[in-house]
Design an enzyme around this catalytic site. Structure first.
Site, PDB file in Angstrom:
ATOM      1  N   ASP A 174       0.854  -1.192  -0.010  1.00  0.00           N
ATOM      2  CA  ASP A 174      -0.134  -0.146   0.020  1.00  0.00           C
ATOM      3  C   ASP A 174       0.846   1.354   0.081  1.00  0.00           C
ATOM      4  OD1 ASP A 174       0.845  -0.923   2.508  1.00  0.00           O
ATOM      5  OD2 ASP A 174      -0.607   0.496   3.443  1.00  0.00           O
ATOM      6  N   GLU A 175       0.215   2.471  -0.410  1.00  0.00           N
ATOM      7  CA  GLU A 175       0.780   3.792  -0.162  1.00  0.00           C
ATOM      8  C   GLU A 175       2.121   3.985  -0.557  1.00  0.00           C
ATOM      9  OE1 GLU A 175      -1.801   5.573   3.142  1.00  0.00           O
ATOM     10  OE2 GLU A 175      -0.540   4.054   3.882  1.00  0.00           O
TER      11      GLU A 175
HETATM   12  C1  ACM Z   1      -3.712   1.137   4.836  1.00  0.00           C
HETATM   13  O1  ACM Z   1      -4.733   1.564   5.331  1.00  0.00           O
HETATM   14  N1  ACM Z   1      -2.685   1.883   4.630  1.00  0.00           N
HETATM   15  C2  ACM Z   1      -3.775  -0.082   3.960  1.00  0.00           C
END
Ligand code: ACM
Length: 529
Positions: A345-346
């Site tokens: 993620d991110e």
């Molecule tokens: C997330 O909340 N960054 C998966």
């Protein structure tokens, strides 16, 4: 704890008064008083079972003579019988013998494995309670374990007391329940990276999961602020990378033995541990330990802030994949569950091409070590294998997984993120996805939540708790309860059998259980306590 003690004192005082009154009645030369009829409460189960039929007025009463009958030659089934016996012994002081069916003594509670009842599925069970017996049948030990949680919740709340309790009856209402979960994956995630939680704290959380029939604990084991599990081939990950946490506290880590202790504790409760090492981003703690894995020439230091998206492995270096191989190999070897979570993620500092190349290569490494990959919804930018699972959390991008035959775990932040504040006045937690009251967590249907995603595309639901603001398990519990029981029912109970008004009144009856168990909770104004 104070509340619990005073409640027990109240119960004791009531028992003494009842005894005195009964004594006075017996002193008069009249017919003996009628046997007191036990109060039979309607079932207040969370999650609600798929089907329940009560037999009005009747109940099974556990007494000093009650035993549990199991096939004692099956160690797993015997252990489940012993768990139920231990639960009953503690407040009642009854001996509760666990014996094989051939023994005639006691044995009115019968736990039976019936593999031929395959329609009950891997976690389903059938429970028949009459005045004479409690019969629990399942096709698998996991089903028996879920079933004893139902028995537990059908007993008076005093069953949760750590101390002896004087009661005139320990009844289970007469009924028939045939039950199995809607979804195979009913999870919670605990972020042990932003703040570290001890093995005992994680086990306390597992106890809450077990009570509500959840079956997955996803551990977020590494992030910018800390690396929390020993990797023998990369010792600096914990020697250096574990030394802090958000706010600059001392951090901490699990030895591989600690991790295996958590796995074993969860396994005994039919809960699968899913380990996550977040990559290629959220990796600063790893880079602080092994600066060569970063592209930058400036060595990164330890980080105790809460910004996201800025760190990344250098995905164009071959050494990065040797590192990932070591980490995935060692953690997979001590993880009996089928999944390895790669985060994903991110990531804000790679090109889309770099990101996709990394995810596809890591997918191969995870599969090589016998695990299925799961990652946050961003991984759907890559070509996924059908066994890979995408975890939705913020948007509808996860639907891209369906073209590969991959399935989804739904963790929509405005419903399932337990680190969101309940209301603007909640002290703990964050609010980037809004405020999430108990009803928000309860009142949604995974099968209609996302356009183009049907029930068949969904493995299940999971409630993550990110720990930026949470320094101990009591803080986690405050945010988890009662929203985690709400998500548990979303995952377990058929949609047609779910109803908010009914749920909130059942939920209210669980408050004294939480008090007895010493677990923290939020006293939501939405619940009629
Ligand atoms: C997330 O909340 N960054 C998966």
């Amino acid at each position: 704890m104070h509340r619990k003690d005073s409640q027990q004192q109240r119960v004791r005082a009531f028992a003494v008064i009842a005894f005195v009154v009964a004594g006075a009645a017996c002193a008069r030369p009249v017919a003996p008083p009628p046997t007191p009829q036990p109060v039979i409460r309607p079932p207040q189960l969370v999650p609600s079972p798929a089907s329940l039929v009560t037999a009005s007025g009747a109940a099974f009463n556990i007494t000093r003579a009650t035993g549990i009958s199991v096939d004692t030659t099956n160690a797993e089934v015997r252990a489940i019988g012993e768990m139920l016996a231990a639960l009953i012994r503690r407040p009642t002081g009854f001996p509760v013998a666990v014996t094989s069916p051939s023994t005639t003594a006691g044995g009115a509670i019968i736990l039976r494995l019936a593999p031929e009842r395959s329609s009950l599925g891997g976690e389903g069970y059938e429970l028949n309670v009459t005045t004479d017996s409690v019969r629990l049948v399942a096709a698998s030990p996991a089903g028996l374990f879920r079933g004893i949680q139902t028995v537990r919740q059908l007993l008076p709340v005093d069953i949760e007391s750590e101390m002896g309790i004087e009661r005139s009856s320990w009844t289970i209402p007469a009924l028939t329940i045939v039950d199995q979960p809607r979804f195979a994956w009913r999870g919670a995630m605990l972020d042990v990276a932003r703040h570290f939680f001890t093995v005992r704290e994680v086990q306390q959380y597992i106890d809450v999961l077990a009570l509500y029939k959840l079956n997955v604990l996803h551990l977020h084991l590494a992030d910018d602020q800390g690396w929390r599990i020993v990797i023998n081939s990369r010792p600096k990950l914990t020697a250096i990378g574990s030394l802090t946490q958000v706010g600059g506290g001392p951090g901490g880590f699990y030895t591989q033995q600690d991790y295996q202790d958590i796995v074993r504790y969860a396994r005994a409760r039919y809960i699968t541990i899913v380990p996550e090492i977040d990559m290629p981003g959220h990796i600063n703690a790893g880079l602080a330990a092994y600066p060569d894995l970063a592209c930058s020439t400036r060595p990164p230091g330890l980080y105790s802030g809460t910004d996201v998206g800025w760190s990344t492995l250098c995905v164009d270096k071959e050494a990065t994949y040797a590192f990932v191989d070591d980490v995935v190999r060692e953690i997979s070897a001590i993880t009996p569950g089928p999944y390895f979570h790669i985060g994903g993620d991110e990531v804000q500092t790679l090109t889309p091409e770099q990101y996709v190349r990394f995810v596809e290569r890591v997918q191969g490494i995870v599969n090589k070590y016998g695990k299925k990959m799961i990652g946050w919804e961003e991984i759907t930018k890559a070509r996924l294998n059908p066994t890979t699972v995408a975890q939705q959390w913020k948007s509808d991008s996860a639907t891209a997984a369906l073209q590969y035959g991959s399935k989804l775990v739904l963790s929509p932040a405005p419903k399932a993120y337990l680190d969101m504040k309940y209301t603007p006045s909640t002290k703990l937690g964050l609010n980037w996805a809004g405020y999430v009251e108990v009803r928000d967590s309860y009142d949604w249907d995974p099968a209609t939540y996302m356009k183009g995603v049907t029930e068949r595309d969904i493995v299940g639901v999971e409630a993550p708790t990110w720990s930026e603001t949470l320094r101990n398990i009591s803080a986690v519990e405050y945010l988890a309860i009662p929203r985690l029981p709400a998500i548990a029912e979303v995952g377990w109970t058929p949609q047609a059998a779910r109803d908010w008004e009914n749920f909130r009144s059942r939920l209210a009856t669980h408050e004294p259980r939480w008090q007895y168990l010493g677990v923290n909770y939020y006293r939501s104004p939405q619940v009629p306590w």
